[in-house]
Structure formats: C-alpha cells, structure tokens
Design a protein around this motif. Structure first.
Motif, PDB file in Angstrom:
ATOM      1  N   GLN A   1     -57.490 130.657  91.595  1.00 18.64           N
ATOM      2  CA  GLN A   1     -56.402 130.603  92.576  1.00 18.64           C
ATOM      3  C   GLN A   1     -55.137 131.185  91.964  1.00 18.64           C
ATOM      4  O   GLN A   1     -54.844 130.957  90.791  1.00 18.64           O
ATOM      5  CB  GLN A   1     -56.168 129.141  92.988  1.00 18.64           C
ATOM      6  N   VAL A   2     -54.392 131.948  92.759  1.00 17.85           N
ATOM      7  CA  VAL A   2     -53.129 132.546  92.322  1.00 17.85           C
ATOM      8  C   VAL A   2     -51.990 131.807  92.994  1.00 17.85           C
ATOM      9  O   VAL A   2     -52.050 131.476  94.185  1.00 17.85           O
ATOM     10  CB  VAL A   2     -53.082 134.040  92.688  1.00 17.85           C
ATOM     11  N   GLN A   3     -50.957 131.540  92.247  1.00 17.94           N
ATOM     12  CA  GLN A   3     -49.738 130.942  92.802  1.00 17.94           C
ATOM     13  C   GLN A   3     -48.530 131.747  92.410  1.00 17.94           C
ATOM     14  O   GLN A   3     -48.431 132.226  91.270  1.00 17.94           O
ATOM     15  CB  GLN A   3     -49.574 129.506  92.291  1.00 17.94           C
ATOM     16  N   LEU A   4     -47.606 131.887  93.358  1.00 19.59           N
ATOM     17  CA  LEU A   4     -46.288 132.452  93.091  1.00 19.59           C
ATOM     18  C   LEU A   4     -45.283 131.325  93.252  1.00 19.59           C
ATOM     19  O   LEU A   4     -45.311 130.616  94.277  1.00 19.59           O
ATOM     20  CB  LEU A   4     -45.949 133.578  94.067  1.00 19.59           C
ATOM     21  N   VAL A   5     -44.417 131.149  92.274  1.00 22.25           N
ATOM     22  CA  VAL A   5     -43.434 130.083  92.341  1.00 22.25           C
ATOM     23  C   VAL A   5     -42.061 130.648  92.021  1.00 22.25           C
ATOM     24  O   VAL A   5     -41.848 131.221  90.945  1.00 22.25           O
ATOM     25  CB  VAL A   5     -43.770 128.946  91.361  1.00 22.25           C
ATOM     26  N   GLU A   6     -41.129 130.459  92.960  1.00 23.05           N
ATOM     27  CA  GLU A   6     -39.755 130.898  92.761  1.00 23.05           C
ATOM     28  C   GLU A   6     -38.941 129.789  92.117  1.00 23.05           C
ATOM     29  O   GLU A   6     -39.212 128.607  92.320  1.00 23.05           O
ATOM     30  CB  GLU A   6     -39.096 131.274  94.097  1.00 23.05           C
ATOM     31  N   SER A   7     -37.920 130.182  91.367  1.00 20.98           N
ATOM     32  CA  SER A   7     -36.983 129.225  90.792  1.00 20.98           C
ATOM     33  C   SER A   7     -35.639 129.902  90.609  1.00 20.98           C
ATOM     34  O   SER A   7     -35.540 131.132  90.698  1.00 20.98           O
ATOM     35  CB  SER A   7     -37.490 128.693  89.449  1.00 20.98           C
ATOM     36  N   GLY A   8     -34.609 129.095  90.380  1.00 18.74           N
ATOM     37  CA  GLY A   8     -33.289 129.634  90.083  1.00 18.74           C
ATOM     38  C   GLY A   8     -32.299 129.560  91.224  1.00 18.74           C
ATOM     39  O   GLY A   8     -31.135 129.942  91.061  1.00 18.74           O
ATOM     40  N   GLY A   9     -32.749 129.082  92.385  1.00 15.47           N
ATOM     41  CA  GLY A   9     -31.821 128.958  93.495  1.00 15.47           C
ATOM     42  C   GLY A   9     -30.818 127.840  93.277  1.00 15.47           C
ATOM     43  O   GLY A   9     -30.924 127.073  92.318  1.00 15.47           O
ATOM     44  N   GLY A  10     -29.834 127.771  94.170  1.00 16.80           N
ATOM     45  CA  GLY A  10     -28.840 126.707  94.069  1.00 16.80           C
ATOM     46  C   GLY A  10     -27.606 127.024  94.872  1.00 16.80           C
ATOM     47  O   GLY A  10     -27.598 127.927  95.709  1.00 16.80           O
ATOM     48  N   LEU A  11     -26.561 126.267  94.593  1.00 20.96           N
ATOM     49  CA  LEU A  11     -25.274 126.429  95.260  1.00 20.96           C
ATOM     50  C   LEU A  11     -24.329 127.189  94.333  1.00 20.96           C
ATOM     51  O   LEU A  11     -24.179 126.826  93.151  1.00 20.96           O
ATOM     52  CB  LEU A  11     -24.686 125.060  95.589  1.00 20.96           C
ATOM     53  N   VAL A  12     -23.694 128.224  94.860  1.00 24.65           N
ATOM     54  CA  VAL A  12     -22.779 129.031  94.057  1.00 24.65           C
ATOM     55  C   VAL A  12     -21.596 129.428  94.925  1.00 24.65           C
ATOM     56  O   VAL A  12     -21.724 129.569  96.149  1.00 24.65           O
ATOM     57  CB  VAL A  12     -23.505 130.272  93.487  1.00 24.65           C
ATOM     58  N   GLN A  13     -20.441 129.595  94.298  1.00 24.80           N
ATOM     59  CA  GLN A  13     -19.246 130.004  95.032  1.00 24.80           C
ATOM     60  C   GLN A  13     -19.288 131.510  95.318  1.00 24.80           C
ATOM     61  O   GLN A  13     -19.937 132.267  94.581  1.00 24.80           O
ATOM     62  CB  GLN A  13     -17.996 129.673  94.222  1.00 24.80           C
ATOM     63  N   PRO A  14     -18.599 131.940  96.356  1.00 21.30           N
ATOM     64  CA  PRO A  14     -18.516 133.383  96.615  1.00 21.30           C
ATOM     65  C   PRO A  14     -18.008 134.127  95.383  1.00 21.30           C
ATOM     66  O   PRO A  14     -17.075 133.657  94.704  1.00 21.30           O
ATOM     67  CB  PRO A  14     -17.514 133.469  97.769  1.00 21.30           C
ATOM     68  N   GLY A  15     -18.645 135.273  95.112  1.00 21.40           N
ATOM     69  CA  GLY A  15     -18.297 136.038  93.927  1.00 21.40           C
ATOM     70  C   GLY A  15     -19.110 135.663  92.705  1.00 21.40           C
ATOM     71  O   GLY A  15     -19.059 136.372  91.685  1.00 21.40           O
ATOM     72  N   GLY A  16     -19.859 134.578  92.808  1.00 24.03           N
ATOM     73  CA  GLY A  16     -20.655 134.116  91.672  1.00 24.03           C
ATOM     74  C   GLY A  16     -21.980 134.830  91.555  1.00 24.03           C
ATOM     75  O   GLY A  16     -22.280 135.771  92.319  1.00 24.03           O
ATOM     76  N   SER A  17     -22.786 134.368  90.598  1.00 23.74           N
ATOM     77  CA  SER A  17     -24.078 134.996  90.306  1.00 23.74           C
ATOM     78  C   SER A  17     -25.173 133.950  90.208  1.00 23.74           C
ATOM     79  O   SER A  17     -24.916 132.787  89.856  1.00 23.74           O
ATOM     80  CB  SER A  17     -24.006 135.753  88.966  1.00 23.74           C
ATOM     81  N   LEU A  18     -26.372 134.392  90.528  1.00 23.89           N
ATOM     82  CA  LEU A  18     -27.581 133.602  90.318  1.00 23.89           C
ATOM     83  C   LEU A  18     -28.692 134.546  89.882  1.00 23.89           C
ATOM     84  O   LEU A  18     -28.692 135.730  90.256  1.00 23.89           O
ATOM     85  CB  LEU A  18     -28.028 132.888  91.592  1.00 23.89           C
ATOM     86  N   ARG A  19     -29.633 134.006  89.141  1.00 23.64           N
ATOM     87  CA  ARG A  19     -30.812 134.773  88.750  1.00 23.64           C
ATOM     88  C   ARG A  19     -32.056 134.034  89.227  1.00 23.64           C
ATOM     89  O   ARG A  19     -32.322 132.917  88.764  1.00 23.64           O
ATOM     90  CB  ARG A  19     -30.871 134.965  87.241  1.00 23.64           C
ATOM     91  N   LEU A  20     -32.781 134.653  90.136  1.00 16.05           N
ATOM     92  CA  LEU A  20     -34.018 134.070  90.625  1.00 16.05           C
ATOM     93  C   LEU A  20     -35.199 134.588  89.808  1.00 16.05           C
ATOM     94  O   LEU A  20     -35.187 135.736  89.343  1.00 16.05           O
ATOM     95  CB  LEU A  20     -34.239 134.426  92.097  1.00 16.05           C
TER      96      LEU A  20
END
Length: 119
Positions: A1-20
């Motif tokens: 079985q293959v699974q794809l799992v995302e991570s790295g989301g969240g709450l950030v202010q405008p102009g900020g950064s996130l890495r998924l």
C-alpha cells in the motif's frame, strides 16, 4: 500500500512563510509528476504547483514568484515553499501523484493539510 502524507500546514500572518512536505511511503518503485492542489472554502480544487520526476516545474499564475516546489527522490518527498503568503492562499493543500508500486501505476491523494493566512 502507498500513502501520501502532507505536513507543515498551520496559521501564519500575511507576508509570512510556510514549508509543506509530502512524504510517500510504501513499496515504491517510482513517483512520477507530483502536484500540490489547494481548495479554499466554497471553491473548486485547483493546482498550485507541479514537478516532474526530472525536476521540471510549473506554477499557477496566482502563486508564481512566491511558491517554490522541489523534490528529494531519495526520500520520496516533495516540498512546497510558500513565501509572501496572502489571505487568499488560505486553503487545504493536497499532494497528488502517480506512483508505481511493482508493475502497477496508480494515482494517489494525501489527506491534506490546512494553511490559514490571517492576522
């Protein structure tokens, strides 16, 4: 079985950064083109960015110049670096890919990760 799992989301202010991150697990032979989709409340799911197995990339006009997609084939992981985030980037972000397991190639989706851009 293959699974794809995302991570790295969240709450950030405008102009900020996130890495998924999108990590694939299972008895994987190869991962072909990987797409990051996003779906905002009340809107259709749309492709934000894509990357081929060889590393060629494509971006939606709305994220071009702010998002960067990359992949580490040795780790079976794809990343989405999101900079200069705007409130309109708020959405659930999904990883989607064609994955070969043995002789079978199938399309898989991850469960998604929430990104909220708000002050």
């Amino acid at each position: 079985q293959v699974q794809l799992v995302e991570s790295g989301g969240g709450l950030v202010q405008p102009g900020g950064s996130l890495r998924l991150s999108c990590a694939a697990s299972g008895s994987i032979v190869s991962i072909y083109t990987v797409h990051w989709y996003r779906q905002a409340p009340g809107k259709q799911r749309e492709v934000a960015a894509s990357i081929t197995r060889e590393g060629s990339t494509n971006y939606a006009d709305s994220v071009k110049g702010r998002f960067t997609i990359s992949r580490d084939n040795a780790k079976n992981t794809v990343y989405l670096q999101m900079d200069s985030l705007k409130p309109e980037d708020t959405a659930v972000y999904y990883c989607n890919a064609d994955v070969q397991r043995g002789l079978v190639r199938r399309n898989y989706w991850g469960p998604g990760t929430q990104v909220t851009v708000s002050s």
